[in-house]
Structures are given as structure tokens and as C-alpha cells.
Design a protein around this motif. Sequence first.
Motif, PDB file in Angstrom:
ATOM      1  N   LEU A  42       0.833  -1.203   0.000  1.00 42.71           N
ATOM      2  CA  LEU A  42       0.000   0.000   0.000  1.00 42.71           C
ATOM      3  C   LEU A  42       0.869   1.255   0.000  1.00 42.71           C
ATOM      4  O   LEU A  42       0.584   2.221  -0.729  1.00 42.71           O
ATOM      5  CB  LEU A  42      -0.926  -0.005   1.215  1.00 42.71           C
ATOM      6  N   ALA A  43       1.935   1.243   0.780  1.00 43.17           N
ATOM      7  CA  ALA A  43       2.841   2.393   0.797  1.00 43.17           C
ATOM      8  C   ALA A  43       3.429   2.626  -0.591  1.00 43.17           C
ATOM      9  O   ALA A  43       3.550   3.771  -1.048  1.00 43.17           O
ATOM     10  CB  ALA A  43       3.954   2.170   1.820  1.00 43.17           C
ATOM     11  N   GLY A  44       3.766   1.543  -1.293  1.00 38.34           N
ATOM     12  CA  GLY A  44       4.269   1.682  -2.656  1.00 38.34           C
ATOM     13  C   GLY A  44       3.238   2.273  -3.588  1.00 38.34           C
ATOM     14  O   GLY A  44       3.554   3.125  -4.442  1.00 38.34           O
ATOM     15  N   MET A  45       1.977   1.855  -3.442  1.00 38.20           N
ATOM     16  CA  MET A  45       0.904   2.390  -4.285  1.00 38.20           C
ATOM     17  C   MET A  45       0.714   3.885  -4.038  1.00 38.20           C
ATOM     18  O   MET A  45       0.497   4.658  -4.970  1.00 38.20           O
ATOM     19  CB  MET A  45      -0.398   1.631  -4.006  1.00 38.20           C
ATOM     20  N   LEU A  46       0.784   4.297  -2.781  1.00 40.30           N
ATOM     21  CA  LEU A  46       0.588   5.706  -2.447  1.00 40.30           C
ATOM     22  C   LEU A  46       1.775   6.555  -2.890  1.00 40.30           C
ATOM     23  O   LEU A  46       1.614   7.737  -3.195  1.00 40.30           O
ATOM     24  CB  LEU A  46       0.359   5.858  -0.940  1.00 40.30           C
ATOM     25  N   ARG A  47       2.955   5.950  -2.937  1.00 37.78           N
ATOM     26  CA  ARG A  47       4.146   6.666  -3.401  1.00 37.78           C
ATOM     27  C   ARG A  47       4.286   6.635  -4.923  1.00 37.78           C
ATOM     28  O   ARG A  47       4.926   7.496  -5.520  1.00 37.78           O
ATOM     29  CB  ARG A  47       5.413   6.037  -2.806  1.00 37.78           C
ATOM     30  N   GLY A  48       3.732   5.575  -5.538  1.00 41.12           N
ATOM     31  CA  GLY A  48       3.909   5.388  -6.970  1.00 41.12           C
ATOM     32  C   GLY A  48       5.227   4.728  -7.300  1.00 41.12           C
ATOM     33  O   GLY A  48       5.628   4.652  -8.468  1.00 41.12           O
ATOM     34  N   GLU A  49       5.912   4.208  -6.303  1.00 39.87           N
ATOM     35  CA  GLU A  49       7.182   3.507  -6.487  1.00 39.87           C
ATOM     36  C   GLU A  49       7.427   2.631  -5.263  1.00 39.87           C
ATOM     37  O   GLU A  49       6.851   2.873  -4.193  1.00 39.87           O
ATOM     38  CB  GLU A  49       8.329   4.508  -6.661  1.00 39.87           C
ATOM     39  N   PRO A  50       8.271   1.604  -5.386  1.00 44.93           N
ATOM     40  CA  PRO A  50       8.471   0.677  -4.265  1.00 44.93           C
ATOM     41  C   PRO A  50       9.078   1.357  -3.041  1.00 44.93           C
ATOM     42  O   PRO A  50       9.892   2.272  -3.156  1.00 44.93           O
ATOM     43  CB  PRO A  50       9.434  -0.373  -4.837  1.00 44.93           C
ATOM     44  N   VAL A  51       8.660   0.890  -1.874  1.00 44.78           N
ATOM     45  CA  VAL A  51       9.293   1.304  -0.625  1.00 44.78           C
ATOM     46  C   VAL A  51      10.544   0.454  -0.434  1.00 44.78           C
ATOM     47  O   VAL A  51      10.521  -0.759  -0.661  1.00 44.78           O
ATOM     48  CB  VAL A  51       8.331   1.108   0.563  1.00 44.78           C
ATOM     49  N   GLU A  52      11.621   1.086  -0.029  1.00 45.43           N
ATOM     50  CA  GLU A  52      12.863   0.351   0.222  1.00 45.43           C
ATOM     51  C   GLU A  52      12.853  -0.203   1.651  1.00 45.43           C
ATOM     52  O   GLU A  52      12.691   0.560   2.614  1.00 45.43           O
ATOM     53  CB  GLU A  52      14.075   1.261   0.021  1.00 45.43           C
ATOM     54  N   LEU A  53      13.010  -1.521   1.760  1.00 45.46           N
ATOM     55  CA  LEU A  53      13.047  -2.188   3.055  1.00 45.46           C
ATOM     56  C   LEU A  53      14.429  -2.791   3.292  1.00 45.46           C
ATOM     57  O   LEU A  53      15.169  -3.077   2.348  1.00 45.46           O
ATOM     58  CB  LEU A  53      11.999  -3.303   3.125  1.00 45.46           C
ATOM     59  N   VAL A  54      14.729  -3.023   4.578  1.00 45.14           N
ATOM     60  CA  VAL A  54      15.980  -3.684   4.943  1.00 45.14           C
ATOM     61  C   VAL A  54      15.667  -4.705   6.041  1.00 45.14           C
ATOM     62  O   VAL A  54      14.770  -4.492   6.857  1.00 45.14           O
ATOM     63  CB  VAL A  54      17.034  -2.660   5.411  1.00 45.14           C
ATOM     64  N   LYS A  55      16.408  -5.815   6.038  1.00 45.75           N
ATOM     65  CA  LYS A  55      16.173  -6.888   7.009  1.00 45.75           C
ATOM     66  C   LYS A  55      16.640  -6.471   8.397  1.00 45.75           C
ATOM     67  O   LYS A  55      17.652  -5.793   8.560  1.00 45.75           O
ATOM     68  CB  LYS A  55      16.917  -8.155   6.571  1.00 45.75           C
ATOM     69  N   CYS A  56      15.883  -6.890   9.401  1.00 45.34           N
ATOM     70  CA  CYS A  56      16.250  -6.618  10.784  1.00 45.34           C
ATOM     71  C   CYS A  56      17.511  -7.392  11.174  1.00 45.34           C
ATOM     72  O   CYS A  56      17.910  -8.355  10.512  1.00 45.34           O
ATOM     73  CB  CYS A  56      15.097  -6.991  11.715  1.00 45.34           C
ATOM     74  N   GLU A  57      18.109  -6.994  12.280  1.00 44.76           N
ATOM     75  CA  GLU A  57      19.326  -7.634  12.764  1.00 44.76           C
ATOM     76  C   GLU A  57      19.052  -8.953  13.466  1.00 44.76           C
ATOM     77  O   GLU A  57      19.879  -9.865  13.419  1.00 44.76           O
ATOM     78  CB  GLU A  57      20.040  -6.695  13.750  1.00 44.76           C
ATOM     79  N   THR A  58      17.901  -9.065  14.137  1.00 40.49           N
ATOM     80  CA  THR A  58      17.677 -10.208  15.035  1.00 40.49           C
ATOM     81  C   THR A  58      16.562 -11.140  14.590  1.00 40.49           C
ATOM     82  O   THR A  58      16.328 -12.155  15.246  1.00 40.49           O
ATOM     83  CB  THR A  58      17.338  -9.693  16.447  1.00 40.49           C
ATOM     84  N   CYS A  59      15.864 -10.814  13.516  1.00 38.13           N
ATOM     85  CA  CYS A  59      14.732 -11.644  13.100  1.00 38.13           C
ATOM     86  C   CYS A  59      14.473 -11.458  11.612  1.00 38.13           C
ATOM     87  O   CYS A  59      15.086 -10.608  10.964  1.00 38.13           O
ATOM     88  CB  CYS A  59      13.475 -11.298  13.906  1.00 38.13           C
ATOM     89  N   ASP A  60      13.542 -12.240  11.106  1.00 39.09           N
ATOM     90  CA  ASP A  60      13.236 -12.222   9.676  1.00 39.09           C
ATOM     91  C   ASP A  60      12.109 -11.240   9.374  1.00 39.09           C
ATOM     92  O   ASP A  60      11.115 -11.586   8.740  1.00 39.09           O
ATOM     93  CB  ASP A  60      12.870 -13.642   9.220  1.00 39.09           C
ATOM     94  N   LEU A  61      12.246 -10.021   9.867  1.00 37.60           N
ATOM     95  CA  LEU A  61      11.308  -8.951   9.561  1.00 37.60           C
ATOM     96  C   LEU A  61      12.041  -7.869   8.785  1.00 37.60           C
ATOM     97  O   LEU A  61      13.267  -7.711   8.908  1.00 37.60           O
ATOM     98  CB  LEU A  61      10.718  -8.347  10.844  1.00 37.60           C
ATOM     99  N   TYR A  62      11.272  -7.102   7.989  1.00 37.31           N
ATOM    100  CA  TYR A  62      11.861  -6.050   7.166  1.00 37.31           C
ATOM    101  C   TYR A  62      11.206  -4.712   7.508  1.00 37.31           C
ATOM    102  O   TYR A  62       9.994  -4.647   7.731  1.00 37.31           O
ATOM    103  CB  TYR A  62      11.682  -6.377   5.679  1.00 37.31           C
TER     104      TYR A  62
END
Length: 481
Positions: free
Chosen positions: A226-246
Amino acid sequence: MSYNSPKDNREFIERLKASGDLVTVNQEVDWDLEMGAIVRRVCEGQLSAPYFKKITDYPEFEAFGAPMATYRRLAIAMGLDAATPIPEIANTYVQRTKEKPIDPVIIEASEAPCKANILTGDDANLLHLPGPMVHDGDGGRYLATWHFVVSKDPDTQAINWGMYRMMVFDEKTMVGPVLPFSDMGKMFYGKYVPRNEPMPFAAVLSADPISSLAACAPSPIPEDQLAGMLRGEPVELVKCETCDLYVPAHSEIIIEGEVIPNVMIEEAPFGEYTGYRTSPREKRTVYRVKTITYRNDPIMMVSNMGVPTDEGQLLRSFSLGLEMHKLLESQGIPITGVYMLPESTHHLVVVGVKPAYTGIASQIANLIFGSKLSPWFHMVVVVDEKTDIYSKDEVIHALSTKCHPVRGIHKYDNQVGTPLNPYASPAERRMSQGAKVLFDCLFPLDWPASDLPLKVAFSTNYPQHIQEKVLSNWENYGYGQ
């Protein structure tokens, strides 16, 4: 196609400065109540956002208050002109969210600004962050006042971004309510607690404004898309240090850890979006911190919930109303618009409709009261297509003159509510029980046309050529434009 939304808060701050919607506060302010008091007064006066350059005891940090507490700032966040009218902002949101979802892109940690500083072990200390004492009488310091929590369903791998308040308990612990009907609550209480497994979380403090908007929206679209749709381009994510979340890579501060099942610690009271302090001090959900990462020269976002209008009310009203718009439109209801008044602390929603058949107002109420949006509001006002739903004057006029005090008011008891509803009894708050009401402001269709009351106004009671003549001569009469 990019919509030119700010990539991070630093760019957002520069745009607000250029539009006259930012005040730079160079005088040192104290995190203990002073900063909160300034932000609260800004919200109540609908003033420019304060950008605090010096915080007592925290020379490394700056702070940015009331980031999206006005429609001007929301428009700028969406890449629009600050003066864009509310209906145009709403239409832009709806149109963007009808496009194809835009998946985020994953970048390396070396490229992510939020990874510039990484604190682990004893260094991952919550008291090293300038969490404000927001209101006098709060149960503690609320580090996360404008943030979202990232969590993941262990079975479906579905991701949730949601805003859940978090009070600092000690150097490694935060605590706050996670309501069972919330998306994260369904994951935590439905999956992790029965298995007695801790749930990984990442609290994103001071994300870019569009990611924060997406986290507020009760949309069925995954928030990172949804954030990408509102921006009109992909949101840049990065992996967390301690878990498999971005997490959004351009955020200011990330707190990683685990939500602990079957352990509770006392939290609250806290001044809430309703404009009241309704939560008693009770045992609530516990977050244990493992790692903190942050940008160089980090900027802490500070929101202050209270009487209208702050970003919690404005953005929730905005996104809730537009999700209702899409819901009703998908069912073929001939609506002309939906607007949830921020001044109502998103408890009152106005629906404009072409009254094509008898009972349409009740059908509208039944649809939205039966949706997942319903815990957050309890009043629906249905008006005809000639009423400007964005004009409080016209809505009050319709409510006062077209809603029959008996036939036009429909009550719904034993409905879902939230523990924050000030009107609810203590027992109802504990059970998240509420009530709803529909105000039907449509004249009955079986009234003869000759019996319909005729509205008396400049736009309805004068021929078009007279209106045009008056408008063209308005300045000649001695009035401004």
C-alpha cells in the motif's frame, strides 16, 4: 510512476519549511512534559509543525512534532500542493489505491540509513532514546508516539504494520495494549500465545510519512505494498538484525525484540485520541528489546493524542472514511462520498448518497457496522447527494432539519467497541462492547414532490444568470474575492 512523495522525514521537513508549515525551535526543550505541551498546543491551534533542535539530556537527538496533524501536511506527504482541497486529497488516495499493488524492494544493510548505528546487549537501552513524558498524569514515558510495529503471522507469513502504543517500563522493556480484534492481536493471541512462543517485532520510529500513513490505514492491501501504491514507487526495506522482519530503510530509529506471551506488566494511564484519558492502569502486553538501530543525527517523531485535531485522528479519519467509500462502492451503493470528521475523533462518519430506494440509509449502516472498521466509530449520518459532506455547516443543518427524531434515528446495541470509548461504562470498556447509531437524513421517497421542503440558499433559489451576475460583480459591491 513516482508521485514525488518525500522519501524520508528529512526531505519532508525541508518541504514543510518551504511551504511555511514548519517552525524550527532552536531553544532547548525538555522531554519531560515541555515538548509534549508544545506539540499539544500546536495541534489544538492547527499550527505549523515544530522541529526541535535541542532536547534536554539528549544532545545527539532532534525531534519533529505533529508531523501530519493538518491536511496541508498530509497533502505535502502525498506529493501534492499544500493547498489541495480535502476532496481532491481523498480522490487522489482512492485512485492510487485502485492501481496495481507495488511490492517493496529489499536493499542491503550497508545502503540503509537506519543501520548507521547498531546497539546490542547492554547498549540497547531504551533510556538512551528521548522518549517524552507526553501528558501530565501518564503512566510513564511513551517512546513510540508516531510509529508502527511490524509483525508476521507464523503460518501464512502475512505482514502487519500497525500503530500500538508502547510505554517504557525499563531499559529493555516496553508495555502496551494489543487488542484481540486488531491485526497484530489476531496473530499474537491466535497463534503465538497458544504455542507459548515469543513473537518477533520491530518498532519503526519516525518512518517516512507515506509508510506511516499506510500503517494507519485499515486496508486489506499489505501495508508495504500500500505504501508503494501511495508513493507510486516501491518502498525500500531492509532486514532486521535479530529476526526475519523487514523495515523501511529510511526510518530514523528501529527497535527490535520479542512480544512475550503469558507475561503482563502494568501500563497506562495515557491521554488518547478520544481527547480523554480512559485507560486505567492495568496489566498489558510486554515487549522485550534486543537491538536498537538508528540513523546518524536521529530525529524522534512526537505525536500528542488529545482533543482534536492531531494526526492520529486526522489520518485514521481519512483512511477509515476512504476504506468505507471503497466498501460501499464495491456493493453497488450509489454513494457520492464518505467523510469521517476528524473533529469527532473519528467516531462520526457522513455518507452522501443518491436515495435511489427506501431503506438505503439502513443498508449503508448495516454494511459498515458489520465491517472490520466498525470498532473505531459509532455514529453514521446519511445525507443526500445535494449536501456537501465536507461542510460541517451543511451536515449540521441536514442533521437538525431532515432527521426525524424518532423514525430517523436507529439504535444498535451490543456492538463491538474499544476500551477507549469515553461514553462506555467500565464494564463495557473491559469487554470492548459498544453501541452504534444511524441518523437517517434522507426525506422519504414516498413524499409527493409538492410536499418536499425546498432549501433556501444562494445556490438554489436564484436563476443561474443572477448568480453569475452577482458573482462577477462581487468585488464591485465592495467585497473581496
